[in-house]
Design an enzyme around this catalytic site. Structure first.
Site, PDB file in Angstrom:
ATOM      1  N   HIS A 307       0.863  -1.217   0.001  1.00  0.00           N
ATOM      2  CA  HIS A 307      -0.009   0.056   0.036  1.00  0.00           C
ATOM      3  C   HIS A 307       0.835   1.369   0.143  1.00  0.00           C
ATOM      4  O   HIS A 307       2.141   1.223   0.763  1.00  0.00           O
ATOM      5  CB  HIS A 307      -1.169  -0.097   1.239  1.00  0.00           C
ATOM      6  CG  HIS A 307      -2.089   0.925   1.241  1.00  0.00           C
ATOM      7  ND1 HIS A 307      -2.241   2.353   1.359  1.00  0.00           N
ATOM      8  CD2 HIS A 307      -3.494   0.711   0.878  1.00  0.00           C
ATOM      9  CE1 HIS A 307      -3.022   3.008   1.021  1.00  0.00           C
ATOM     10  NE2 HIS A 307      -4.066   1.991   0.686  1.00  0.00           N
ATOM     11  N   ASP A 364      -7.944  -5.157  -0.327  1.00  0.00           N
ATOM     12  CA  ASP A 364      -8.517  -6.179  -1.409  1.00  0.00           C
ATOM     13  C   ASP A 364      -8.206  -7.465  -1.058  1.00  0.00           C
ATOM     14  O   ASP A 364      -8.758  -8.435  -2.002  1.00  0.00           O
ATOM     15  CB  ASP A 364      -7.835  -5.593  -2.651  1.00  0.00           C
ATOM     16  CG  ASP A 364      -8.460  -4.504  -3.173  1.00  0.00           C
ATOM     17  OD1 ASP A 364      -9.690  -4.042  -2.976  1.00  0.00           O
ATOM     18  OD2 ASP A 364      -7.476  -3.567  -3.682  1.00  0.00           O
TER      19      ASP A 364
HETATM   20  N1  CMC Z   1       4.395  -7.843  -4.915  1.00  0.00           N
HETATM   21  C1  CMC Z   1       5.538  -7.546  -5.028  1.00  0.00           C
HETATM   22  N2  CMC Z   1       6.459  -6.570  -4.761  1.00  0.00           N
HETATM   23  C2  CMC Z   1       5.760  -5.356  -4.382  1.00  0.00           C
HETATM   24  C3  CMC Z   1       4.223  -5.303  -4.292  1.00  0.00           C
HETATM   25  C4  CMC Z   1       3.321  -6.604  -4.540  1.00  0.00           C
HETATM   26  N3  CMC Z   1       2.417  -6.577  -4.378  1.00  0.00           N
HETATM   27  N4  CMC Z   1       3.898  -4.057  -3.906  1.00  0.00           N
HETATM   28  C5  CMC Z   1       4.961  -3.452  -3.824  1.00  0.00           C
HETATM   29  N5  CMC Z   1       5.999  -4.166  -4.224  1.00  0.00           N
HETATM   30  C6  CMC Z   1       7.670  -3.851  -4.265  1.00  0.00           C
HETATM   31  C7  CMC Z   1       8.028  -2.881  -5.401  1.00  0.00           C
HETATM   32  O1  CMC Z   1       8.270  -3.623  -6.256  1.00  0.00           O
HETATM   33  C8  CMC Z   1       9.043  -2.130  -4.628  1.00  0.00           C
HETATM   34  O2  CMC Z   1      10.046  -2.768  -4.699  1.00  0.00           O
HETATM   35  P1  CMC Z   1      11.574  -2.251  -4.856  1.00  0.00           P
HETATM   36  O3  CMC Z   1      11.755  -1.282  -3.501  1.00  0.00           O
HETATM   37  O4  CMC Z   1      12.520  -3.284  -4.677  1.00  0.00           O
HETATM   38  O5  CMC Z   1      11.912  -1.547  -6.237  1.00  0.00           O
HETATM   39  C9  CMC Z   1       8.513  -1.904  -3.384  1.00  0.00           C
HETATM   40  O6  CMC Z   1       7.749  -3.116  -2.981  1.00  0.00           O
HETATM   41  C10 CMC Z   1       7.612  -0.509  -2.982  1.00  0.00           C
HETATM   42  O7  CMC Z   1       6.609  -0.553  -3.800  1.00  0.00           O
HETATM   43  P2  CMC Z   1       6.131   0.515  -4.995  1.00  0.00           P
HETATM   44  O8  CMC Z   1       5.615  -0.014  -6.078  1.00  0.00           O
HETATM   45  O9  CMC Z   1       7.137   1.673  -4.863  1.00  0.00           O
HETATM   46  O10 CMC Z   1       4.682   0.942  -4.109  1.00  0.00           O
HETATM   47  P3  CMC Z   1       3.585   1.979  -4.483  1.00  0.00           P
HETATM   48  O11 CMC Z   1       3.170   2.719  -3.154  1.00  0.00           O
HETATM   49  O12 CMC Z   1       4.311   2.523  -5.687  1.00  0.00           O
HETATM   50  O13 CMC Z   1       2.657   0.960  -5.053  1.00  0.00           O
HETATM   51  C11 CMC Z   1       0.642  -0.596  -4.647  1.00  0.00           C
HETATM   52  C12 CMC Z   1       1.410   0.700  -4.044  1.00  0.00           C
HETATM   53  C13 CMC Z   1      -0.352  -0.751  -3.838  1.00  0.00           C
HETATM   54  C14 CMC Z   1       0.413  -0.198  -6.094  1.00  0.00           C
HETATM   55  C15 CMC Z   1       1.598  -1.980  -4.968  1.00  0.00           C
HETATM   56  O14 CMC Z   1       1.873  -2.274  -3.546  1.00  0.00           O
HETATM   57  C16 CMC Z   1       0.963  -2.887  -5.580  1.00  0.00           C
HETATM   58  O15 CMC Z   1       1.047  -2.768  -6.718  1.00  0.00           O
HETATM   59  N6  CMC Z   1       0.416  -3.915  -4.863  1.00  0.00           N
HETATM   60  C17 CMC Z   1      -0.496  -4.851  -5.511  1.00  0.00           C
HETATM   61  C18 CMC Z   1      -1.888  -4.263  -6.178  1.00  0.00           C
HETATM   62  C19 CMC Z   1      -2.635  -3.925  -4.874  1.00  0.00           C
HETATM   63  O16 CMC Z   1      -2.898  -5.148  -4.214  1.00  0.00           O
HETATM   64  N7  CMC Z   1      -3.492  -3.076  -5.156  1.00  0.00           N
HETATM   65  C20 CMC Z   1      -4.670  -2.675  -4.010  1.00  0.00           C
HETATM   66  C21 CMC Z   1      -4.353  -1.365  -3.114  1.00  0.00           C
HETATM   67  S1  CMC Z   1      -4.939  -1.059  -1.728  1.00  0.00           S
HETATM   68  C22 CMC Z   1      -6.560  -0.898  -2.319  1.00  0.00           C
HETATM   69  C23 CMC Z   1      -6.650   0.476  -3.395  1.00  0.00           C
HETATM   70  O17 CMC Z   1      -6.217   1.557  -3.227  1.00  0.00           O
HETATM   71  O18 CMC Z   1      -7.547   0.031  -4.385  1.00  0.00           O
END
Ligand code: CMC
Length: 428
Positions: A307, A364
Site C-alpha cells: 500500500h 483487497d
Molecule cells: N508484490 C511484490 N512486490 C511489491 C508489491 C507486491 N504486491 N507491492 C510493492 N512491491 C515492491 C515494489 O516492487 C517495490 O520494490 P523495490 O523497492 O525493490 O523497487 C517496493 O515494494 C515498493 O513498492 P512501490 O511499487 O514503490 O509501492 P507503491 O506505493 O508505488 O504501490 C501498490 C502501491 C498498492 C500499487 C503496490 O503495492 C501494488 O502494486 N500492490 C499490488 C496491487 C494491489 O494490491 N493493489 C490494491 C491497493 S489497496 C486498495 C486500493 O487502493 O485500491
C-alpha cells in the site's frame, strides 16, 4: 510566530510556511516557490505531495489508523450501517434518527432509473465488463436529469443530487450485472434496505424473490462501510482533478470509476481471487509465486499486498479477515481459497523481501473471499468497491468546490529536444 522552512538554492534563500493539520501532520507550503524562484518540485505518483486540505478522512499509515470524520474505522465497522456511514462521510456528522430516516427515504425514492436510461442497457453486448457499463451509465444520468449539471454544494438541491447518485449507482450496478449475464433486470423494491435492495436487484428471479439473510446483509454493509472513503487515493484524486475543471458531479465520479478499475487499485480485489485460484489449482508451491513477485524482470506482483500509505498494517484488512471467518462459519461454507490466502500471508510474514518493504495484506486481500461467500460474482467485485466508495467521491467533490480549489494543473520537467530548425518535407 508560525514555523518556517528555508530552502537554499542557487545562492539564494527562500522561506515557506510550515502547516500542521489537526492530527499534527506537517507540510511545507511551496505554492510560491515557482513564482519566487522559477523552480518546481518533482514527485511522480504524488507520493509526497499534499494536493488539498480535507476534513473527511484521516489515515496514519505508520500506525494503521483510519478514521472517517474523526470516528475510528473499527467503531464504525462494528456499529454503523452503510447508509449511516454514507451520511457521516457526506455531511460530517452522524445522523440523528430523523435525519437517517429522511436520508434513507430519499435513497429509496431515487432508486428507479428513468425508463429511457434503462433502455440503454440493452445496447451493451452480453459479457460487457460491468465497470465499463457503470462508468458509461453514470455519465449518462445527467442526460436524463439535466438539473444535476449545476449542483450547489449545500442545501436541498445538493441533498437531492447526492442521494440520487448514491441510490442510482446501486441500481445501475445491479442492472449492469443482469445485462452482462443475459438476465432480465429486477426493478428496485422500495420496501427493502439499501443492501437488501441491491441483493434483490442482483439475485431475484421472476418466480423467486431473493431472501436477504441477516448474515449476508451485515457482511455487505461491512464491505461497503470499509470502502466508503480513503482520502486522496488514485480514484478520489481523479474525481478531484476532473471536478476541479468544474465538470459536473456525475462526470467526475464516472472518471473515478475508470481510475478504480485498474488492478493496482480497485481491480485488485478480483485479481486476488484469480491469483488464489491459480495457486490452488496449479499445485505449484507458494515459493514459486513469492519468487516471481520478487523478480524485477517479471510483471507478476502479489495482488492484495502493499500500500502506498499503510506501512505497517491496513486496519480494513484485519477487520475483513475476522469477518470472513465469521461469515464462512455462519453460512457453513468451506472455502479452500481462504486456506491459500492464510498460508500466503503467513509465508510473506517470514520473508525478508516482503517484511523489509512493509508489504502486508491490504483491503483487497480478504474482501474477495467475503464477496464470494455472499454470492457476488467475480466480475462485480470492483463494481462493489465503486458503490462503497461513492460517499467518499461525492464528499471530496463537494469539499473541492466548498474550498474553491483551483483547477488541477501539475508542472513537468521537459526532457525532449531543444529548439531545432524545421526541415521542409521535400528536403527530408
Ligand atoms: N508484490 C511484490 N512486490 C511489491 C508489491 C507486491 N504486491 N507491492 C510493492 N512491491 C515492491 C515494489 O516492487 C517495490 O520494490 P523495490 O523497492 O525493490 O523497487 C517496493 O515494494 C515498493 O513498492 P512501490 O511499487 O514503490 O509501492 P507503491 O506505493 O508505488 O504501490 C501498490 C502501491 C498498492 C500499487 C503496490 O503495492 C501494488 O502494486 N500492490 C499490488 C496491487 C494491489 O494490491 N493493489 C490494491 C491497493 S489497496 C486498495 C486500493 O487502493 O485500491
Amino acid at each position: 510566530m508560525s514555523e518556517k522552512a528555508t530552502l537554499n538554492i542557487h545562492g539564494k534563500s527562500y522561506e515557506f510556511d510550515v502547516i500542521t493539520g489537526t492530527e499534527n501532520e506537517t507540510c511545507i507550503d511551496i505554492q510560491q516557490l515557482r513564482a519566487e524562484s522559477g523552480i518546481i518540485t518533482m514527485d511522480p505518483g504524488f507520493g509526497n505531495t499534499g494536493s488539498c486540505y480535507s476534513s473527511i478522512t484521516y489515515v496514519d499509515g505508520a500506525k494503521g489508523i483510519l478514521k472517517y470524520r474523526g470516528y475510528p474505522i473499527e467503531e464504525i465497522a462494528e456499529k454503523a450501517s452503510f447508509t449511516e456511514t454514507a451520511y457521516l462521510v457526506l455531511y460530517g456528522e452522524l445522523p440523528t434518527p430523523q435525519q437517517l430516516r429522511e436520508f434513507s427515504s430519499r435513497l429509496r425514492e431515487h432508486a428507479p432509473l428513468h425508463t429511457n436510461l434503462e433502455h440503454h442497457f440493452s445496447g451493451f453486448p452480453k459479457e460487457a465488463p460491468p465497470m465499463a457499463i457503470l462508468s458509461a451509465m453514470l455519465n449518462l444520468v445527467s442526460c436524463f436529469h439535466p438539473e444535476v449539471l449545476e449542483v450547489p454544494t449545500t442545501g436541498e438541491q445538493f441533498d437531492r443530487t447526492a442521494s440520487l447518485l448514491l441510490s442510482k449507482v446501486r441500481t445501475i450496478a445491479a442492472f449492469a450485472y443482469r445485462m452482462a449475464s443475459g438476465k432480465p433486470i429486477n426493478h428496485p423494491n422500495p420496501n427493502l434496505s439499501y443492501c437488501g435492495n441491491f441483493l434483490h436487484m442482483m439475485f431475484s428471479d421472476p418466480y423467486q424473490e431473493y431472501e436477504v439473510s441477516p448474515v449476508v446483509d451485515k457482511a455487505l454493509n461491512l464491505f461497503l462501510v470499509l470502502h466508503a472513503d480513503h482520502e486522496q487515493n488514485c480514484s478520489t484524486s481523479t474525481v478531484r482533478v476532473v471536478g476541479s475543471s468544474r465538470a459536473n458531479l456525475f462526470s467526475s465520479v464516472a472518471a473515478g470509476v475508470c481510475a478504480l478499475w485498474g488492478p493496482l487499485h480497485g481491480g485488485a480485489n478480483a485479481a486476488v481471487i484469480a491469483m488464489l485460484e491459480d495457486i490452488k489449482d496449479s499445485g505449484r508451491p507458494l515459493n514459486h509465486y513469492l519468487d516471481r513477485a520478487k523478480d524485477k524482470d517479471d510483471q507478476f506482483k502479489l495482488m492484495g499486498f502493499g500500500h502506498r500509505v499503510y506501512k505497517n498494517f491496513d486496519p480494513r484488512s484485519l477487520i475483513l479477515k475476522n469477518q470472513v471467518h465469521e461469515v464462512l462459519k455462519a453460512l457453513n461454507i468451506q472455502d479452500g481459497l481462504l486456506d491459500v490466502a492464510l498460508e500466503l500471508e503467513e509465508a510473506t510474514l517470514k520473508d525478508d523481501y516482503f517484511v523489509s518493504r512493509n508489504l502486508y495484506p491490504n483491503v483487497d486481500f480478504y474482501s474477495g473471499i467475503l464477496l464470494r461467500a455472499i454470492g457476488i460474482p467475480l466480475n462485480m467485485y470492483t463494481v462493489m468497491f465503486a458503490i462503497g466508495r461513492m460517499p467518499g467521491w461525492i464528499a471530496n467533490w463537494k469539499e473541492l468546490h466548498d474550498h474553491k480549489q483551483r483547477i488541477s494543473r501539475p508542472r513537468q520537467i521537459y526532457t525532449g529536444e531543444t529548439t531545432r530548425p524545421f526541415i521542409p518535407l521535400m528536403e527530408r
